[in-house]
Design an enzyme around this catalytic site. Structure first.
Site, mmCIF file in Angstrom:
data_model
loop_
_atom_site.group_PDB
_atom_site.id
_atom_site.type_symbol
_atom_site.label_atom_id
_atom_site.label_comp_id
_atom_site.label_asym_id
_atom_site.label_seq_id
_atom_site.Cartn_x
_atom_site.Cartn_y
_atom_site.Cartn_z
ATOM 1 C CD GLU A 1 -7.030 3.356 2.612
ATOM 2 O OE1 GLU A 1 -6.824 2.184 2.938
ATOM 3 O OE2 GLU A 1 -6.134 4.203 2.465
ATOM 4 C CG HIS B 1 -2.131 -0.885 0.955
ATOM 5 N ND1 HIS B 1 -3.414 -0.478 1.205
ATOM 6 C CD2 HIS B 1 -2.226 -2.135 0.436
ATOM 7 C CE1 HIS B 1 -4.254 -1.451 0.862
ATOM 8 N NE2 HIS B 1 -3.557 -2.472 0.398
ATOM 9 C CD GLU C 1 -3.895 2.143 -0.762
ATOM 10 O OE1 GLU C 1 -2.778 2.593 -0.490
ATOM 11 O OE2 GLU C 1 -4.878 2.335 -0.024
HETATM 12 C C1 NOJ Z 1 -3.141 2.876 4.644
HETATM 13 C C2 NOJ Z 1 -3.554 1.614 3.961
HETATM 14 O O1 NOJ Z 1 -4.028 1.847 2.668
HETATM 15 C C3 NOJ Z 1 -4.603 0.947 4.814
HETATM 16 O O2 NOJ Z 1 -5.092 -0.186 4.155
HETATM 17 C C4 NOJ Z 1 -4.020 0.622 6.149
HETATM 18 O O3 NOJ Z 1 -5.046 0.124 6.963
HETATM 19 C C5 NOJ Z 1 -3.426 1.859 6.824
HETATM 20 N N1 NOJ Z 1 -2.571 2.544 5.937
HETATM 21 C C6 NOJ Z 1 -2.630 1.494 8.068
HETATM 22 O O4 NOJ Z 1 -1.516 0.746 7.709
#
Ligand code: NOJ
Length: 728
Positions: free
Chosen positions: A534, A509, A528
């Site tokens: 999110e 990510h 990502e």
């Molecule tokens: C950003 C990430 O995209 C997400 O999936 C993750 O939960 C948080 N950072 C914490 O690592």
């Protein structure tokens, strides 16, 4: 087994004779025949520099004698003859252009390099040699959108030799596929190939031959690749990340991107003049764009070309084909599949990553997730916030993150073995907060710990603003690098190599963008690099109805995305009162087919799946590894119809999604096997569904269908349909 049909022309003289004597009928050269349209003029004729006379002539050094030069453009056609690349030297500058069906798509575009010191490779370059080859090979992916990938292209390597200094040479290697063009530079800047040099500018231009509509996210901005796509006239895109998608006014769709980004920095597209985009390389914090040696090879610059929007999705194999074959050998330990995780609860603010009364990653909760995974066929359980370092300001305190010490209420060893007893694995998590040196110092131990606990996939994270990747230099001083810099590219490669030594797959990510390296490192499974689900929990604004029908034709062209679909509680309360998940429930299911990821998350809290067990069945069934994938219908930003065949059975799956506009789609089922009847298990919007007012209105039904049927699919506003076809 690889099948290779190569027809190299190794003698330049032989080839030149063929090219310039009018080698009609060859697949390599477009000629005036009924099958191959004569390319129209794509640039200024390659006039040679006029001799300089007068007083200036005495001031200039004599040009070096580079032997015979090739005065006319060299050209190469795609196997279907529709796409033709021309390359030539224009007043000593290398130039290229691309035609499709006889009309220019990329007009006269310059190539070249500037360096921090010494001679540039920008002027005084004469075309001195060309070599061509034809290539048709099929190879197998260990996992992917399709098992067998065909690499069918014609190649032209054009060598430009410097008349300004000894040992200056650029070979531009073009590979022309039916689905587009890739080219890279093989550069010699002087005779000592190991001498360190610094590239300050890559002059590659992509000069769109006409205007059109474009879809892009901004480059060189704080939020890395995580933006809602802008749409507008090509001329409005200032500095764009790739893939950069364009529909030219005359019809063709293009996507400009890069392949095999190694030992180099990421490229964005800087519009310098209307429709002239120049490669902009992301620089180092302490100078220069790329640090390399005098003999270097760049990543491939790619231009996908398609007749329609689904053609872009169907043409992405060119990126994989331009990457090197698997360097890891046996990768049978990689496990594609669907997973769940202790994750969404933190984004909803119900649990915390750090320790305390609402700590998400507790032993008890993880056991419940393992049980749920085992009962529903998930391969793994991701657990975030399990290790020391999250308390306080984890965004800014990345250097205190400890990748081997669990919080006291998280029993890593016990849970890992409980998971394996139940046929599931934990999925590891390394949030680095972009403190790279701290992470690299612990890399081996961190992966060794996970390997010892049977963990086969790790999600990494690089949360921080772009340009804030913390590197400690040899003196311990803090340096801040970009997420798409050469430093980041090389870091991600070190992580892939370390992970592979421990038989671990990576889901990165806040990553570097995907350029098809999964072919070389099949443990680079997903990432990502997109404004994912999110943002629907806390993003301002959340992703709107057109977001996923846009990323299908933009971000997804680069490779798999861990978008994290499958939210079933669509109407949870956000602090700002805005509806976060702006889709119907059926659209959440369709995303599993439309947005490919070999590790695909069922992202919601497990308790939310109980409310709609008949819809949850689709997530239990849908595979994450495919024999074949075909995009059937769609338009950028509007809708997508995607079908995929399971790699482990004869089942087909269909996903269809739409933007705000409801649609009635007619989908011929001719992708199914002739002569077989299938049970179509259909999960779709009900007639009264609407993402805002009635998102849970759905129908689950079964029908018998054959390849000669046409399926009518009603999609609600921001709705979707998901179908499993099971042979009877
Ligand atoms: C950003 C990430 O995209 C997400 O999936 C993750 O939960 C948080 N950072 C914490 O690592």
């Amino acid at each position: 087994m690889a099948i290779q049909i190569g027809r190299p022309f190794t003698s330049t003289a032989q080839l030149k004779t063929l090219l310039f004597a009018g080698f009609c009928g060859s697949v390599l050269v477009a000629c005036g025949s009924p099958d191959a349209a004569e390319p129209s003029d794509v640039g200024t004729p390659p006039a040679q520099a006029d001799a300089i006379s007068g007083p200036l002539a005495n001031a200039l050094p004599e040009p070096l004698d580079v032997g015979p030069v090739i005065a006319d453009p060299a050209e190469i056609a795609s196997p279907d003859s529709r796409t033709v690349v021309r390359v030539w030297s224009q007043d000593g500058e290398p130039h290229y252009a691309i035609n499709r069906d006889g009309a220019p798509v990329l007009a006269d575009s310059q190539l070249g390099f500037r360096f921090a010191e010494g001679h540039n490779l920008e002027a005084g370059l004469q075309l001195t040699a060309i070599e061509t080859a034809a290539h048709d090979e099929s190879w197998e992916q260990p996992w992917g959108e399709r098992r067998v990938v065909r690499d069918h292209h014609n190649e032209l390597a054009a060598t430009f030799t410097s008349t300004e200094f000894e040992g200056g040479e650029i070979t531009v290697r073009f590979r022309v596929f039916d689905a587009g063009v890739g080219f890279r530079f093989e550069v010699e800047r002087g005779s000592d190939g190991t001498a360190p040099i610094e590239i300050t500018d890559e002059l590659t231009e992509f000069h769109l031959a006409e205007s059109g509509e474009a879809w892009w996210t901004p480059a060189h901005e704080f939020n890395r690749y995580e933006y809602i796509y802008s749409t507008g006239a090509v001329e409005d895109a200032a500095n764009a990340h790739t893939p950069f998608t364009v529909r030219l006014d005359s019809g063709p769709y293009l996507a400009i991107h890069e392949a095999a980004l190694v030992n180099y920095s990421g490229m964005s597209l800087d519009q310098r003049r209307d429709r002239v985009f120049e490669a902009e390389l992301r620089g180092w914090s302490d100078g220069g764009k790329v640090r390399t040696t005098a003999h270097f090879t760049t990543p491939w610059r790619t231009i996908q070309i398609a007749d329609d929007a689904p053609g872009l999705i169907n043409g992405t194999d060119i990126t994989l084909n331009l990457n090197e074959p698997n360097a890891l050998g046996d990768v049978s330990w990689l496990e594609p599949g669907n997973y769940i995780g202790i994750w969404w609860g933190m984004h909803l603010n119900e649990y915390t990553w750090g320790s305390g009364p609402n700590h998400g990653a507790t032993t008890e909760r993880t056991r419940a997730y393992i049980d749920f995974a085992a009962e529903n066929g998930f391969i793994g359980v991701l657990v975030e916030g399990w290790n020391i370092g999250w308390d306080g300001d984890w965004f800014n305190n990345g250097e205190i993150i400890d990748f081997t010490t669990p919080y006291e209420d998280f029993d890593l060893e016990g849970l890992a073995s409980y998971a394996q007893e139940r046929g599931v694995r934990l999925i590891g998590h390394h949030e680095t907060s972009a403190a790279i040196t701290n992470y690299e110092n612990q890399l081996e131990d961190a992966f060794a710990l996970y390997e010892a606990n049977g963990i086969r996939a790790v999600k990494t994270g690089y949360v921080d603003d772009a340009g804030e990747m913390l590197r400690r230099d040899e003196d311990g001083h803090a340096r801040y690098e970009w997420h798409d810099s050469q430093f980041s590219v090389e870091h991600h490669q070190r992580v892939l190599e370390a992970a592979a030594r421990h038989r671990i797959a990576i889901n990165a990510h806040e990553p570097i963008k995907d350029t098809g390296l999964r072919r070389t490192y099949p443990n680079a499974m997903t990432r990502e690099g997109v404004r994912g689900q999110e943002f629907n929990a806390w993003g301002d604004p959340p992703n709107g109805p057109s977001h996923t029908p846009t990323i299908a034709y933009t971000r997804m062209l680069s490779g798999p995305a861990d978008f994290t679909p499958g939210i079933f509680d669509l109407t949870f309360e956000r602090q700002d009162g805005v509806r976060g998940v702006q889709t119907t429930l059926s659209k959440q299911l369709a995303l599993y087919v439309v947005l490919y990821s070999p590790l695909a998350m069922a992202a919601d809290l497990i308790e939310n799946y109980d409310a709609h067990p008949e819809m949850f069945q689709f997530i239990r069934d849908v595979p994450a590894d495919w024999e074949e994938s075909i995009a059937l219908q769609g338009e950028v930003g509007e809708y997508v119809v995607q079908v995929r065949k399971d790699r482990a059975s004869e089942d087909w799956y269909l996903g269809a999604i739409t933007d705000e506009t409801p649609r009635g789609l007619s989908v011929p089922l001719d992708f199914l096997d002739d002569g077989t009847s299938y049970t179509a298990q259909i999960y779709r919007d009900r007639a009264d569904a609407h993402w805002l007012t009635n998102p849970y209105a759905y129908v689950v039904e079964e029908r018998t269908v054959t390849a000669s049927d046409v399926m009518e699919l009603p999609l609600a506003s921001s709705g979707g349909a998901a179908i499993r076809f099971v042979p009877q």
